[in-house]
Enzyme design. Structure first.
Site, mmCIF file in Angstrom:
data_model
loop_
_atom_site.group_PDB
_atom_site.id
_atom_site.type_symbol
_atom_site.label_atom_id
_atom_site.label_comp_id
_atom_site.label_asym_id
_atom_site.label_seq_id
_atom_site.Cartn_x
_atom_site.Cartn_y
_atom_site.Cartn_z
ATOM 1 N N LYS A 102 42.557 35.172 48.782
ATOM 2 C CA LYS A 102 41.463 35.861 48.119
ATOM 3 C C LYS A 102 41.720 35.981 46.628
ATOM 4 O O LYS A 102 40.842 36.320 45.862
ATOM 5 C CB LYS A 102 41.329 37.281 48.703
ATOM 6 C CG LYS A 102 41.128 37.308 50.193
ATOM 7 C CD LYS A 102 41.353 38.760 50.721
ATOM 8 C CE LYS A 102 41.435 38.725 52.232
ATOM 9 N NZ LYS A 102 42.018 39.978 52.750
ATOM 10 N N GLY A 103 42.956 35.688 46.227
ATOM 11 C CA GLY A 103 43.384 35.998 44.865
ATOM 12 C C GLY A 103 42.588 35.342 43.752
ATOM 13 O O GLY A 103 42.419 35.914 42.683
ATOM 14 N N ASP A 105 45.106 32.097 41.734
ATOM 15 C CA ASP A 105 45.261 33.207 40.800
ATOM 16 C C ASP A 105 46.515 33.053 39.948
ATOM 17 O O ASP A 105 46.488 33.243 38.743
ATOM 18 C CB ASP A 105 45.252 34.566 41.530
ATOM 19 C CG ASP A 105 46.224 34.636 42.705
ATOM 20 O OD1 ASP A 105 46.936 33.650 42.972
ATOM 21 O OD2 ASP A 105 46.260 35.693 43.364
ATOM 22 N N ASP A 122 53.558 31.124 41.011
ATOM 23 C CA ASP A 122 54.786 31.918 41.066
ATOM 24 C C ASP A 122 55.924 30.996 41.503
ATOM 25 O O ASP A 122 56.498 30.293 40.677
ATOM 26 C CB ASP A 122 54.567 33.106 42.014
ATOM 27 C CG ASP A 122 55.769 34.028 42.108
ATOM 28 O OD1 ASP A 122 56.625 33.988 41.205
ATOM 29 O OD2 ASP A 122 55.864 34.798 43.068
ATOM 30 N N LYS A 126 53.829 32.289 36.024
ATOM 31 C CA LYS A 126 55.046 33.032 35.693
ATOM 32 C C LYS A 126 56.072 32.096 35.090
ATOM 33 O O LYS A 126 56.280 30.983 35.575
ATOM 34 C CB LYS A 126 55.617 33.698 36.950
ATOM 35 C CG LYS A 126 54.834 34.907 37.379
ATOM 36 C CD LYS A 126 55.529 35.681 38.481
ATOM 37 C CE LYS A 126 54.589 36.749 39.016
ATOM 38 N NZ LYS A 126 55.125 37.427 40.199
ATOM 39 N N PHE A 175 55.844 41.418 38.659
ATOM 40 C CA PHE A 175 54.730 41.522 39.590
ATOM 41 C C PHE A 175 53.527 42.162 38.921
ATOM 42 O O PHE A 175 53.626 43.229 38.335
ATOM 43 C CB PHE A 175 55.148 42.329 40.823
ATOM 44 C CG PHE A 175 54.145 42.228 41.935
ATOM 45 C CD1 PHE A 175 54.122 41.114 42.764
ATOM 46 C CD2 PHE A 175 53.218 43.231 42.125
ATOM 47 C CE1 PHE A 175 53.181 41.001 43.777
ATOM 48 C CE2 PHE A 175 52.262 43.129 43.140
ATOM 49 C CZ PHE A 175 52.258 42.019 43.962
ATOM 50 N N VAL A 176 52.376 41.491 39.008
ATOM 51 C CA VAL A 176 51.168 41.987 38.344
ATOM 52 C C VAL A 176 50.018 42.123 39.346
ATOM 53 O O VAL A 176 50.025 41.489 40.405
ATOM 54 C CB VAL A 176 50.733 41.057 37.188
ATOM 55 C CG1 VAL A 176 51.772 41.065 36.071
ATOM 56 C CG2 VAL A 176 50.484 39.633 37.682
ATOM 57 N N ASP A 181 46.452 41.197 44.068
ATOM 58 C CA ASP A 181 46.577 42.435 44.822
ATOM 59 C C ASP A 181 48.018 42.861 45.018
ATOM 60 O O ASP A 181 48.959 42.075 44.863
ATOM 61 C CB ASP A 181 45.967 42.257 46.218
ATOM 62 C CG ASP A 181 46.840 41.380 47.117
ATOM 63 O OD1 ASP A 181 47.133 40.233 46.715
ATOM 64 O OD2 ASP A 181 47.273 41.856 48.183
ATOM 65 N N ARG A 236 42.514 44.391 43.429
ATOM 66 C CA ARG A 236 41.906 43.101 43.062
ATOM 67 C C ARG A 236 40.745 43.267 42.097
ATOM 68 O O ARG A 236 40.450 42.391 41.303
ATOM 69 C CB ARG A 236 41.395 42.371 44.306
ATOM 70 C CG ARG A 236 42.468 41.922 45.277
ATOM 71 C CD ARG A 236 41.873 40.933 46.273
ATOM 72 N NE ARG A 236 42.696 40.762 47.455
ATOM 73 C CZ ARG A 236 43.738 39.937 47.553
ATOM 74 N NH1 ARG A 236 44.096 39.207 46.513
ATOM 75 N NH2 ARG A 236 44.415 39.828 48.668
HETATM 76 P P1 IMP Z 1 53.612 31.020 45.039
HETATM 77 O O1 IMP Z 1 53.317 30.239 46.294
HETATM 78 O O2 IMP Z 1 54.943 31.694 45.098
HETATM 79 O O3 IMP Z 1 53.406 30.237 43.768
HETATM 80 O O4 IMP Z 1 52.659 32.257 44.994
HETATM 81 C C1 IMP Z 1 51.374 32.163 45.237
HETATM 82 C C2 IMP Z 1 50.735 33.439 45.698
HETATM 83 O O5 IMP Z 1 51.585 34.574 45.678
HETATM 84 C C3 IMP Z 1 49.632 33.729 44.742
HETATM 85 O O6 IMP Z 1 48.476 33.034 45.113
HETATM 86 C C4 IMP Z 1 49.491 35.210 44.865
HETATM 87 O O7 IMP Z 1 48.608 35.498 45.926
HETATM 88 C C5 IMP Z 1 50.866 35.708 45.218
HETATM 89 N N1 IMP Z 1 51.549 36.268 44.032
HETATM 90 C C6 IMP Z 1 52.561 35.733 43.328
HETATM 91 N N2 IMP Z 1 52.930 36.512 42.299
HETATM 92 C C7 IMP Z 1 52.116 37.590 42.354
HETATM 93 C C8 IMP Z 1 51.996 38.787 41.539
HETATM 94 O O8 IMP Z 1 52.683 39.002 40.538
HETATM 95 N N3 IMP Z 1 51.036 39.659 41.922
HETATM 96 C C9 IMP Z 1 50.220 39.466 43.002
HETATM 97 N N4 IMP Z 1 50.299 38.371 43.781
HETATM 98 C C10 IMP Z 1 51.235 37.445 43.457
HETATM 99 MG MG MG Z 2 47.697 36.964 47.115
#
Ligand code: IMP
Ligand code: MG
Length: 184
Positions: free
Chosen positions: A42-43, A99, A102, A130, A151-152, A158, A164
């Site tokens: 949903k992000g 969104d 990370d 990030k 973390f944001v 969320d 959100r």
């Molecule tokens: P990744 O697969 O680790 O790149 O992360 C992807 C998902 O983790 C994003 O689509 C977000 O939903 C969640 N996420 C990563 N960092 C944050 C944060 O700082 N705040 C909120 N959600 C996050």
């Molecule tokens: Mg998320």
């Protein structure tokens, strides 16, 4: 809700200005014709809604439900596809929106799946990236803002399903995160 925010990292006016520039770049880069946009739920909802309304092109919107975070502030390491049907992308140029970048695992897994489904090209856009080493080798073609490794929440992002709809990106107070993790 706002009382839970320690500080605003990126305010609404700054985000809006940046989205103007991102939309312009996407319009310039993509081949003429209909754009196929895949929104990761949903992000990316809020980011995508504001970005796509700035693009003067025919757009087809698809949504994907993937889970990589199961609750708190740490990535789980696996990416699950939750939809029963995958969008039809064979031969299409796809713009994938999330969104935040990370660990990179989510984008990496979704890009691989889009290629496996026969997409002609996959481009990626994220509101935030990030500044950290990625667990999966991936980068985004369009990045709204580079942020530190913290973390944001807000503007679609969320914490335990909340925040959100904040119109800015902010950092939660430590006490709020601590209470959530303890209760999770
Ligand atoms: P990744 O697969 O680790 O790149 O992360 C992807 C998902 O983790 C994003 O689509 C977000 O939903 C969640 N996420 C990563 N960092 C944050 C944060 O700082 N705040 C909120 N959600 C996050
Ligand atoms: Mg998320």
């Amino acid at each position: 809700m706002r009382n839970d925010i320690e500080r605003v990292l990126i305010d609404e006016a700054v985000i809006e200005k940046r989205l103007d520039a991102m939309a312009g770049a996407i319009e310039r880069d993509f081949p003429q014709g209909t754009l196929v946009v895949i929104i990761l739920l949903k992000g990316a909802l809020v980011f995508a809604a504001d970005l796509l309304r700035r693009i003067a092109r025919p757009i087809e919107i698809e949504c994907l439900n993937v889970a990589s975070y199961h609750g708190g502030t740490q990535s789980s390491g696996t990416v699950d596809f939750l939809d029963r049907q995958f969008p039809e992308v064979r031969g299409r140029h796809v713009l994938l929106l999330d969104d935040i970048l990370d660990t990179g695992r989510t984008l990496h897994a979704v890009i691989a799946r889009l290629h496996a489904e026969g997409a002609a090209a996959v481009h990626t856009g994220v509101l935030l990236a990030k500044d950290k080493a990625r667990a999966a080798a991936v980068s985004a073609d369009y990045v709204g803002f580079e942020i530190g490794d913290e973390f944001v929440v807000g503007y679609g992002l969320d914490y335990l399903g909340k925040y959100r709809n904040l119109p800015y990106v902010g950092v939660l107070k430590a006490a709020v995160v601590g209470a959530g993790e303890a209760g999770a």
